[in-house]
Design a protein around this motif. Structure first.
Motif, PDB file in Angstrom:
ATOM      1  N   LYS A  56      53.917  27.334  52.472  1.00 49.49           N
ATOM      2  CA  LYS A  56      53.137  28.546  52.229  1.00 49.49           C
ATOM      3  C   LYS A  56      52.344  28.844  53.477  1.00 49.49           C
ATOM      4  CE  LYS A  56      49.471  30.233  49.163  1.00 49.49           C
ATOM      5  NZ  LYS A  56      48.601  29.835  48.023  1.00 49.49           N
ATOM      6  N   LYS A  57      52.370  30.106  53.911  1.00 48.03           N
ATOM      7  CA  LYS A  57      51.673  30.484  55.137  1.00 48.03           C
ATOM      8  C   LYS A  57      50.616  31.522  54.839  1.00 48.03           C
ATOM      9  CE  LYS A  57      52.449  32.234  59.820  1.00 48.03           C
ATOM     10  NZ  LYS A  57      53.416  32.783  60.789  1.00 48.03           N
ATOM     11  N   GLU A  58      49.420  31.287  55.409  1.00 47.40           N
ATOM     12  CA  GLU A  58      48.343  32.266  55.321  1.00 47.40           C
ATOM     13  C   GLU A  58      47.659  32.322  56.675  1.00 47.40           C
ATOM     14  OE1 GLU A  58      47.129  31.856  50.573  1.00 47.40           O
ATOM     15  OE2 GLU A  58      45.649  31.423  52.130  1.00 47.40           O
ATOM     16  N   GLY A  59      47.887  33.420  57.415  1.00 46.25           N
ATOM     17  CA  GLY A  59      47.278  33.551  58.735  1.00 46.25           C
ATOM     18  C   GLY A  59      47.724  32.448  59.672  1.00 46.25           C
ATOM     19  N   ARG A  60      46.760  31.727  60.235  1.00 46.98           N
ATOM     20  CA  ARG A  60      47.092  30.624  61.149  1.00 46.98           C
ATOM     21  C   ARG A  60      47.415  29.315  60.421  1.00 46.98           C
ATOM     22  NH1 ARG A  60      43.185  28.785  64.185  1.00 46.98           N
ATOM     23  NH2 ARG A  60      41.422  29.738  63.095  1.00 46.98           N
ATOM     24  N   LEU A  61      47.300  29.317  59.116  1.00 48.47           N
ATOM     25  CA  LEU A  61      47.503  28.106  58.320  1.00 48.47           C
ATOM     26  C   LEU A  61      48.882  28.092  57.664  1.00 48.47           C
ATOM     27  CD1 LEU A  61      44.097  27.988  56.391  1.00 48.47           C
ATOM     28  CD2 LEU A  61      44.642  26.943  58.598  1.00 48.47           C
ATOM     29  N   THR A  62      49.524  26.914  57.710  1.00 47.20           N
ATOM     30  CA  THR A  62      50.758  26.698  56.970  1.00 47.20           C
ATOM     31  C   THR A  62      50.649  25.354  56.276  1.00 47.20           C
ATOM     32  OG1 THR A  62      52.060  27.939  58.601  1.00 47.20           O
ATOM     33  CG2 THR A  62      53.271  26.552  57.045  1.00 47.20           C
ATOM     34  N   VAL A  63      50.997  25.319  55.006  1.00 56.87           N
ATOM     35  CA  VAL A  63      50.974  24.069  54.257  1.00 56.87           C
ATOM     36  C   VAL A  63      52.387  23.770  53.758  1.00 56.87           C
ATOM     37  CG1 VAL A  63      50.286  25.250  52.134  1.00 56.87           C
ATOM     38  CG2 VAL A  63      49.848  22.798  52.395  1.00 56.87           C
ATOM     39  N   TYR A  64      52.772  22.491  53.854  1.00 59.41           N
ATOM     40  CA  TYR A  64      54.090  22.036  53.414  1.00 59.41           C
ATOM     41  C   TYR A  64      53.910  20.991  52.320  1.00 59.41           C
ATOM     42  CZ  TYR A  64      55.930  24.073  57.742  1.00 59.41           C
ATOM     43  OH  TYR A  64      56.279  24.925  58.755  1.00 59.41           O
ATOM     44  N   LEU A  65      54.625  21.157  51.231  1.00 60.49           N
ATOM     45  CA  LEU A  65      54.571  20.194  50.129  1.00 60.49           C
ATOM     46  C   LEU A  65      55.958  19.626  49.871  1.00 60.49           C
ATOM     47  CD1 LEU A  65      53.291  18.747  47.709  1.00 60.49           C
ATOM     48  CD2 LEU A  65      53.623  20.871  46.395  1.00 60.49           C
ATOM     49  N   ASN A  66      56.026  18.283  49.834  1.00 56.44           N
ATOM     50  CA  ASN A  66      57.255  17.587  49.486  1.00 56.44           C
ATOM     51  C   ASN A  66      56.936  16.664  48.315  1.00 56.44           C
ATOM     52  OD1 ASN A  66      59.406  15.744  49.252  1.00 56.44           O
ATOM     53  ND2 ASN A  66      59.930  15.960  51.411  1.00 56.44           N
ATOM     54  N   ARG A  67      57.270  17.103  47.127  1.00 53.89           N
ATOM     55  CA  ARG A  67      56.929  16.329  45.922  1.00 53.89           C
ATOM     56  C   ARG A  67      57.738  15.029  45.847  1.00 53.89           C
ATOM     57  NH1 ARG A  67      53.457  18.304  42.476  1.00 53.89           N
ATOM     58  NH2 ARG A  67      52.975  20.547  42.489  1.00 53.89           N
ATOM     59  N   ALA A  68      58.912  15.021  46.400  1.00 58.44           N
ATOM     60  CA  ALA A  68      59.733  13.805  46.344  1.00 58.44           C
ATOM     61  C   ALA A  68      59.082  12.674  47.124  1.00 58.44           C
ATOM     62  CB  ALA A  68      61.132  14.086  46.890  1.00 58.44           C
ATOM     63  N   SER A  69      58.483  13.001  48.257  1.00 55.62           N
ATOM     64  CA  SER A  69      57.826  11.985  49.072  1.00 55.62           C
ATOM     65  C   SER A  69      56.323  11.926  48.826  1.00 55.62           C
ATOM     66  CB  SER A  69      58.089  12.253  50.560  1.00 55.62           C
ATOM     67  OG  SER A  69      57.550  13.496  50.937  1.00 55.62           O
ATOM     68  N   LEU A  70      55.820  12.748  47.884  1.00 53.80           N
ATOM     69  CA  LEU A  70      54.385  12.768  47.543  1.00 53.80           C
ATOM     70  C   LEU A  70      53.545  13.015  48.784  1.00 53.80           C
ATOM     71  CD1 LEU A  70      54.264   9.765  45.030  1.00 53.80           C
ATOM     72  CD2 LEU A  70      54.573  12.193  44.510  1.00 53.80           C
ATOM     73  N   HIS A  71      53.939  14.028  49.547  1.00 57.88           N
ATOM     74  CA  HIS A  71      53.272  14.275  50.823  1.00 57.88           C
ATOM     75  C   HIS A  71      53.036  15.779  51.012  1.00 57.88           C
ATOM     76  CE1 HIS A  71      53.081  14.856  55.245  1.00 57.88           C
ATOM     77  NE2 HIS A  71      52.394  13.729  55.192  1.00 57.88           N
ATOM     78  N   VAL A  72      51.890  16.088  51.553  1.00 55.03           N
ATOM     79  CA  VAL A  72      51.555  17.467  51.888  1.00 55.03           C
ATOM     80  C   VAL A  72      50.915  17.478  53.267  1.00 55.03           C
ATOM     81  CG1 VAL A  72      49.306  17.323  50.730  1.00 55.03           C
ATOM     82  CG2 VAL A  72      50.385  19.557  51.090  1.00 55.03           C
ATOM     83  N   SER A  73      51.182  18.511  54.035  1.00 54.56           N
ATOM     84  CA  SER A  73      50.599  18.615  55.368  1.00 54.56           C
ATOM     85  C   SER A  73      50.042  20.014  55.575  1.00 54.56           C
ATOM     86  CB  SER A  73      51.640  18.286  56.442  1.00 54.56           C
ATOM     87  OG  SER A  73      52.743  19.165  56.365  1.00 54.56           O
ATOM     88  N   LEU A  74      49.020  20.068  56.403  1.00 50.10           N
ATOM     89  CA  LEU A  74      48.391  21.334  56.780  1.00 50.10           C
ATOM     90  C   LEU A  74      48.530  21.493  58.284  1.00 50.10           C
ATOM     91  CD1 LEU A  74      46.567  23.817  56.163  1.00 50.10           C
ATOM     92  CD2 LEU A  74      44.609  22.321  56.622  1.00 50.10           C
ATOM     93  N   HIS A  75      48.980  22.667  58.698  1.00 52.29           N
ATOM     94  CA  HIS A  75      49.160  22.933  60.122  1.00 52.29           C
ATOM     95  C   HIS A  75      48.318  24.152  60.490  1.00 52.29           C
ATOM     96  CE1 HIS A  75      52.620  20.138  60.254  1.00 52.29           C
ATOM     97  NE2 HIS A  75      52.739  20.532  58.999  1.00 52.29           N
ATOM     98  N   ILE A  76      47.552  23.988  61.559  1.00 51.84           N
ATOM     99  CA  ILE A  76      46.695  25.055  62.047  1.00 51.84           C
ATOM    100  C   ILE A  76      47.228  25.479  63.405  1.00 51.84           C
ATOM    101  CG2 ILE A  76      44.356  25.768  62.613  1.00 51.84           C
ATOM    102  CD1 ILE A  76      43.338  23.399  60.925  1.00 51.84           C
ATOM    103  N   LYS A  77      47.647  26.719  63.472  1.00 54.15           N
ATOM    104  CA  LYS A  77      48.204  27.256  64.711  1.00 54.15           C
ATOM    105  C   LYS A  77      47.084  27.825  65.569  1.00 54.15           C
ATOM    106  CE  LYS A  77      51.461  30.874  66.197  1.00 54.15           C
ATOM    107  NZ  LYS A  77      52.331  31.980  65.727  1.00 54.15           N
ATOM    108  N   ASP A  78      47.234  27.688  66.906  1.00 54.69           N
ATOM    109  CA  ASP A  78      46.276  28.292  67.840  1.00 54.69           C
ATOM    110  C   ASP A  78      44.830  27.907  67.462  1.00 54.69           C
ATOM    111  OD1 ASP A  78      45.278  31.681  68.768  1.00 54.69           O
ATOM    112  OD2 ASP A  78      45.286  29.825  69.950  1.00 54.69           O
ATOM    113  N   SER A  79      44.555  26.620  67.450  1.00 61.35           N
ATOM    114  CA  SER A  79      43.252  26.134  66.987  1.00 61.35           C
ATOM    115  C   SER A  79      42.108  26.669  67.858  1.00 61.35           C
ATOM    116  CB  SER A  79      43.247  24.609  66.972  1.00 61.35           C
ATOM    117  OG  SER A  79      43.567  24.084  68.247  1.00 61.35           O
TER     118      SER A  79
END
Lengths: 111, 113
Positions: A56-79
């Motif tokens: 899911k992307k909102e502005g400079r933020l993108t979040v990735y969810l992988n339920r199989a691996s029980l992992h989520v990440s947040l990415h901030i572009k152009d910090s």
């Protein structure tokens, strides 16, 4: 009880860099995952959430969810220096009545 | 207005004395939470009210009390403060419980001496 772990504990990056924050959780039945930002002296503020597998992307933020691996990440572009804060990952309990938080990642963006 | 207010912002208490912290919100949220935050630790959920129903965590059941006299206000009560209660206490509110965004107050920093 749901366990939420975040990495890294802290991160220093130059302005303009892409930032990647990680969060792992223990309950595959967790319904929603939230990312909060907390500046010194203030309460956490919600940034973005995700419910379904994928991204899911909102502005400079993108979040990735992988339920199989029980992992989520947040990415901030152009910090930016204003992004310097503690980032908290929160996972809703299976019953959906509360959220469990991780210990957070302290981000510092240097000009 | 999405403000959650907490009073006081700073509280100094003596060991063995009671402590009462106050939280208020005007968003008509059905759920209000209290968390304890210590340095380098995750915010720990202490208890929450869903409407008028109080839910307390099993490991802090006997240490904290709470009341919610109306939809807007919620208190956190410590009957006899110990040194281990020194922490930041965060109040939050949300609509629809844990699925939804939580709105946090600025916190009350409690120091027990």
């Amino acid at each position: 009880q749901e366990k939420v772990q975040q990495s890294p504990e802290s991160l220093i990056v130059p302005e303009g860099a892409m930032v990647s924050l990680n969060c792992s959780f223990s309950d595959s039945a967790s319904q929603s995952i939230w990312w909060y930002q907390q500046h010194p002296g203030k309460g956490p503020k919600a940034l973005i959430s995700i419910f379904s597998n994928g991204n899911k992307k909102e502005g400079r933020l993108t979040v990735y969810l992988n339920r199989a691996s029980l992992h989520v990440s947040l990415h901030i572009k152009d910090s930016q220096p204003s992004d310097s804060a503690v980032y908290l990952c929160a996972v809703s309990g299976g019953s959906g009545t509360y959220q469990r938080f991780g210990t957070g990642t302290k981000l510092q963006v240097v000009p | 207005d999405t403000t959650v207010k907490q009073n006081p912002r700073y509280k100094l208490a003596r060991v063995g004395k009671p402590v009462n912290l106050i939280c208020s919100q005007t968003m008509n949220h059905d759920t209000m939470y209290w968390y304890q935050k210590k340095p380098n630790q995750a915010p720990k959920l202490l208890l929450f009210y869903y409407d008028k129903i109080l839910n307390r965590e099993a490991d802090t059941f006997e240490k904290f009390q709470s009341s919610r006299p109306n939809n807007s206000f919620c208190s956190l009560y410590i009957g006899s403060a110990g040194l281990e209660y020194s922490a930041m206490y965060l109040c939050a509110s949300s609509r629809l419980g844990g699925y939804a965004e939580q709105f946090f107050g600025p916190g009350t920093r409690l120091t027990v001496l």
